[in-house]
Structure formats: C-alpha cells, structure tokens
Design a protein around this motif. Structure first.
Motif, PDB file in Angstrom:
ATOM      1  N   ILE A 165       3.858  -6.626   2.607  1.00  0.00           N
ATOM      2  CA  ILE A 165       3.461  -7.268   1.114  1.00  0.00           C
ATOM      3  C   ILE A 165       2.525  -8.002   0.659  1.00  0.00           C
ATOM      4  O   ILE A 165       1.781  -8.164   0.713  1.00  0.00           O
TER       5      ILE A 165
ATOM      6  N   HIS B 133      -0.733  -7.590   2.215  1.00  0.00           N
ATOM      7  CA  HIS B 133      -1.357  -6.556   1.423  1.00  0.00           C
ATOM      8  C   HIS B 133      -1.367  -4.766   2.291  1.00  0.00           C
ATOM      9  O   HIS B 133      -2.504  -4.129   1.341  1.00  0.00           O
TER      10      HIS B 133
ATOM     11  N   GLU C   4       1.767  -1.808  -0.953  1.00  0.00           N
ATOM     12  CA  GLU C   4       1.658  -2.164  -2.797  1.00  0.00           C
ATOM     13  C   GLU C   4       2.727  -1.097  -2.930  1.00  0.00           C
ATOM     14  O   GLU C   4       3.060  -0.324  -2.745  1.00  0.00           O
ATOM     15  N   ARG C   5       2.894  -1.703  -4.820  1.00  0.00           N
ATOM     16  CA  ARG C   5       3.743  -1.266  -5.814  1.00  0.00           C
ATOM     17  C   ARG C   5       2.462   0.243  -6.286  1.00  0.00           C
ATOM     18  O   ARG C   5       1.829  -0.227  -6.754  1.00  0.00           O
TER      19      ARG C   5
ATOM     20  N   ARG D   3       0.854  -6.692  -8.334  1.00  0.00           N
ATOM     21  CA  ARG D   3       0.619  -5.447  -7.393  1.00  0.00           C
ATOM     22  C   ARG D   3       1.244  -6.172  -5.713  1.00  0.00           C
ATOM     23  O   ARG D   3       1.803  -5.221  -5.513  1.00  0.00           O
ATOM     24  N   PHE D   4       0.773  -7.258  -5.745  1.00  0.00           N
ATOM     25  CA  PHE D   4       1.042  -7.365  -4.415  1.00  0.00           C
ATOM     26  C   PHE D   4       2.863  -8.112  -4.424  1.00  0.00           C
ATOM     27  O   PHE D   4       3.022  -9.298  -4.089  1.00  0.00           O
ATOM     28  N   ARG D   5       3.301  -8.638  -5.162  1.00  0.00           N
ATOM     29  CA  ARG D   5       4.689  -9.234  -6.372  1.00  0.00           C
ATOM     30  C   ARG D   5       5.894  -8.704  -5.104  1.00  0.00           C
ATOM     31  O   ARG D   5       5.939  -7.845  -5.703  1.00  0.00           O
TER      32      ARG D   5
ATOM     33  N   TRP E 218       7.323   2.160  -4.134  1.00  0.00           N
ATOM     34  CA  TRP E 218       6.355   1.177  -2.938  1.00  0.00           C
ATOM     35  C   TRP E 218       5.007   1.813  -2.189  1.00  0.00           C
ATOM     36  O   TRP E 218       5.627   3.765  -1.925  1.00  0.00           O
TER      37      TRP E 218
ATOM     38  N   CYS F 255      -1.348   0.386   1.291  1.00  0.00           N
ATOM     39  CA  CYS F 255      -2.118  -0.085   0.341  1.00  0.00           C
ATOM     40  C   CYS F 255      -3.246   0.077   1.795  1.00  0.00           C
ATOM     41  O   CYS F 255      -4.102  -0.560   2.375  1.00  0.00           O
TER      42      CYS F 255
ATOM     43  N   GLU G 234      -6.259  -1.982   1.613  1.00  0.00           N
ATOM     44  CA  GLU G 234      -6.409  -3.364   2.897  1.00  0.00           C
ATOM     45  C   GLU G 234      -7.032  -2.432   3.758  1.00  0.00           C
ATOM     46  O   GLU G 234      -7.441  -3.778   5.093  1.00  0.00           O
TER      47      GLU G 234
END
Length: 545
Positions: free
Chosen positions: A167, A170, A173-174, A224-226, A267, A270, A273
């Motif tokens: 995460i 990246h 992602e959520r 998004r990436f928290r 999740w 992504c 990335e």
C-alpha cells in the motif's frame, strides 16, 4: 491506454470478460461498452436478462473492477432518491491481460534484501487480488495462507507487513466507494457561445455541483493509499507500547469509521502504479540502448528516488535531483540488493549526461544544491516509439522504404524527385513505396495546385511524415493484433474444449491416447500467449505511456 474508444478495443474487452467471467457477464459488459452508463432499470429492459442473473453479473463485474457504480447527479430540489448507474471501465478490463507482467514485476521488486518467504507472500497478495478483484484484509490473510499451505495465524503477521508495504508503494489501493458522484459531461465552448444565455442561478448551481463532484474525488484520492489503524499497529512491540499506540490512534480510527461507515475496506491492485513502473523500465531500457549501462543506472537512481513525487502517469520529466542525492540513491539501491551496473566515477558520467545530444537526461544549474539532473520521460518514450515504427516500416517496406521514411522524418516536406535522390532509389520503386506507405497510414501527401482547376498535370505533390498520427495508427494496429491473437487463442480452446477439460482435471490417460493433439494444443497456446504478452508490451508504449 489513453482514451481507447476504438470498436476493436471494446471487442477485445468483451472477449476478455467472456474468457474470464462467463457469457452473461460478457453480454452485460458489451451492452455497457456500447451504450455507456446505465441504470439498473435500463439494463434490465435492454439486456432481457432475468433479474437474478443480472444482479449476479453486476456483482461479479463490480467485484473484478470491470464496472464502477456511481450516483447520478440530481437537480436541486428533486424529491426522488438518487439513482445508481453502472459505468464500464474499459482500461481496467484491458489491463487484465497484464496480470502476468504485474506478478513478474512484484517478484523482481521484492527480490532484493527481502527473504524468499517475503517474496512469496508479496506475490500471493498480488496474485489473490488479481484473481478475485477486491478483497478485505481478512480475506487477503486467508487467501495467502491457502496459497502458502500454512495456518492463517502463522502467516498473518508477515502478510500484514507486506500488505502495508504494497500500500505504501502504491501497488495496492482502496477500491472506490459506490457513492461517488458521476462526473457530468462538459459542455463544448462553441455550444456555450451559441447558447441562448445561461442565467446566473443556473451557473451557480452548476458550479456548486462541480464542487461536490470534485470534493468526492478529492476525498477518495486522500484515502486511496491510507493505511487503516489495524494494519499500522506493529505486533513486535510490547503490550504497553501497543496499548499506548492504540490510544494515540483512537481519534484517527474513529474518524475513519465515520468516513467509511461500517463497511469493510476493500483493497484492489493499482494498475496505474504498475504502468508507471513499466514506463520507467521502458525509459531506462531506452537510455541503456542509446547511451550505456552507467547512464541507465543514473536514470534508475533518479526515477527510484523521485517516483512518489509523480502525480500523473504521463509526466513529461522526472523531478530534479542533485549529484549528492543521486549518489545516495545509488548506494541505497546497491544495499537493497537491486541489480545496478557498477559506476566507477559518478561525476564523470554526470558530466557526459550534460553533453547528451539526445536530451534523454538534462541538467540545470542555479539551484542551492548545485547542478540538478532530470530524466526526460517523454523524450525517452518518443524515441522508443520511433524505434518501433522504424522496425515496422523496415519489415513491411524493406530497406528502401525505411530510407524514404527516415528522409521525410528528418527533412519534413519533400517532393517525390527529392525523396528519390535522398533515398537512392529509382522512380518506379520510390513511387510504389510512397503510395504503399500512404495507404498504410505511415505518411501523408499534400496537393499544391498551380492553377484554379487543380489539374493533376499542374499540381505539385509533396510528402510528409507526422509522427503523432503514425503513433496513433500503430497504437490502433496493436489493439487490432491483440484482438486477433486473443480470438485465435479463444478459438483454439473452444475447438479442443473436451481435451482442455480433461487436462485441467488431471487425467493422465488422455496424454497417451491423444499425444499428438495435446502437443499441438500446448504448442499453439504457448506461442499465442507469448505473442500476446509481447504485443501487450508494445501496446503499452503506444497507448499507455
């Protein structure tokens, strides 16, 4: 892929969905790709599917990120509840062909100082997300344990650590929530100019709605990436330290619960990335071919250090980095176990970069840290495209055709006689190749009439090459080729459906009775899949980067 709306791109996406998710999902996806976003009522009316099958198909397509639910924007004062619409995600469907490249990249990225077990766990996490689309953290833990063949409790700690790293990098992602507002199509400026006048109230309402849409997008982009609080806790600390950390994170956890509600966090992979990593790799490979391995190592150090400062996939250039920071980045890469070409004198390589005629890497002075160095990503990608175009032209039209194309590319607009002299070819072959390349879309012709009647005998014809148009044409040809290969692969599977089912079930007796048929099928599938893999690499250079 940049705004691919070509019919063959939609056909390729439909074929991917049919191959991986089944015929009902294929019909719904084809309908959405053809008509755009649809409400549930419109889908039920247009598709003719029973409600139960339609619900299941929409759930499967959403689970695998092929479609995304949105809330349709309503007019102010509307008394009805907001409608949910389903919009197809063409790029996400096409990127499903890139799953093998993503797994190979994860295996290479986590091959450094991390142990072999951590590499396997990282691969298992990404592989599970690629197979299932969206998963909660608990589902990820169970999926990884099943792939590794161990108990869930034994692998949860290591899986949690690797998931946090993915995460933070990246790569994971959520998944976007289903209550995002659908962006309203922009009005063309010409239509606004011809319009009958827009009142101040209407303008204010439109501006307020645009701000709400922007707020939804910014809110998701922030989260998004928290990393949630349950993943941030370090199980290696003592109980007292963990309790203190939980107390400090209680406020953020409660805020997160208010933001996300009681729904679990889903999740997904992504792809943006991964595409950025593939783009960097293509730029480094181009610098290595045009310059040397040492310059490529410098470029790799710059891109590794400045990677998280890129806000868009198609950045024209990297962030500037000083010589001291480049040396520090090289040291970090060597300590982490990455394969970096050894550089005996970094300062000498940097001085050569300052005199680079191709301008793939540039330098600037005047800053507080001295000379700063950048990688010109757009220039590297354009050179990679040019190299591919020249190889295609040489394969289709021969050496003389390649000389003609290069002469026009370097000189601009030329007459046929001048082209013939520069390419060292006779009149008949030059004319034949020019019209062949014109038909193939590799060049254009301009008429310059001497008189108003535009007679052919009193008209000059000049030829020119436009790289942007040729690149767009090659990109569409790549999609066409990928569709043909995927269709052939699908046809081979259908023709040998019974044999494929027997092989997947592990039946060994069929290998003896149908040895020649199995050998033909295996060889054909290996050839087609490797061709599709290579074609996707070229396709990404023209349509994604």
């Amino acid at each position: 892929m940049a705004e691919l709306v070509h019919p063959e791109a939609c056909q390729l996406a439909t074929l991917i969905v049919e191959e991986q998710l089944g015929p009902i999902c294929k019909e719904i996806c084809a309908l959405l790709l053809r008509k755009g976003y649809q409400t549930l009522f419109e889908l039920a009316k247009t598709s003719g599917c029973p409600r139960a099958e339609l619900y299941d198909a929409l759930l499967v397509l959403t689970q695998h990120n092929c479609i995304q639910p949105f809330v349709l924007e309503q007019e102010e004062g509307a008394k009805t509840s907001p409608q949910t619409v389903f919009q197809p995600d063409l790029l996400a469907i096409l990127h499903r062909l890139r799953s093998a490249r993503c797994l190979l990249h994860i295996a290479d990225t986590w091959k450094g100082t991390n142990g072999q077990d951590e590499t396997k766990i990282a691969e298992a996490i990404v592989e599970g997300l690629l197979e299932n689309g969206r998963l909660t953290s608990q589902q990820i833990y169970r999926n990884v344990a099943g792939k590794l063949g161990c108990a869930v409790d034994d692998s949860t700690k290591a899986t949690k650590k690797l998931l946090c790293q993915l995460i933070s990098s990246h790569y994971v992602e959520r998944a976007p929530p289903a209550n995002l507002t659908l962006p309203k199509p922009a009005i063309h400026p010409d239509a606004m100019a011809k319009g009958r006048g827009i009142s101040a109230v209407a303008k204010a309402q439109e501006e307020q709605a645009a701000n709400l849409r922007r707020l939804d997008k910014v809110s998701y982009g922030r989260d998004r990436f928290r990393i949630p609080s349950d993943l941030r806790l370090d199980d290696g600390h003592s109980a007292a330290e963990s309790a203190l950390k939980r107390q400090k994170l209680s406020h953020s956890a409660s805020t997160e619960a208010l933001d996300m509600g009681t729904d679990p966090i889903l999740w997904r992979v992504c792809y943006e990335e991964f595409n950025r990593s593939f783009r960097h790799a293509a730029c480094i490979a181009m610098i290595s071919q045009a310059r040397d391995e040492e310059a490529a190592a410098i470029a790799s150090a710059i891109l590794t250090k400045t990677r998280h400062f890129e806000t868009r996939l198609k950045e024209q250039e990297s962030q500037p980095l000083s010589a001291a920071m480049i040396k520090a980045s090289l040291e970090e890469m060597m300590q982490s176990g990455e394969e970096v070409s050894p550089i005996h004198d970094v300062d000498a390589v940097l001085r050569e970069i300052e005199r680079d005629d191709l301008e793939m890497m540039t330098s600037s002075t005047g800053g507080p840290d001295g000379t700063m160095y950048q990688v010109q990503l757009d220039t590297c990608i354009n050179l990679a495209r040019l190299k591919t175009i020249e190889s295609i032209v040489g394969a289709r039209f021969g050496l003389l055709g390649l000389r003609i194309w290069r002469a026009l590319f370097l000189s601009g607009q030329l007459e046929q006689k001048t082209i013939q002299d520069m390419a060292i070819g006779d009149q008949k072959d030059t004319r034949q190749l020019l019209y062949g390349m014109l038909k193939g879309g590799f060049m254009a012709v301009t008429e310059i009439p001497k008189s108003a009647d535009r007679a052919a005998s009193r008209t000059f014809y000049t030829w020119r090459v436009r790289r942007d148009i040729v690149s767009e044409r090659i990109g569409l040809d790549m999609v066409h080729s990928m569709f043909n290969i995927a269709s052939r692969l699908h046809t081979e599977s259908l023709l040998n459906l019974e044999l494929v089912q027997q092989l997947e079930s592990g039946n060994t007796t069929i290998l003896k009775t149908h040895r020649q048929q199995v050998s033909h099928l295996t060889g054909a599938r290996d050839l087609l899949e490797s061709s599709l893999f290579r074609m996707d690499e070229l396709n990404s250079v023209f349509n994604d980067f």
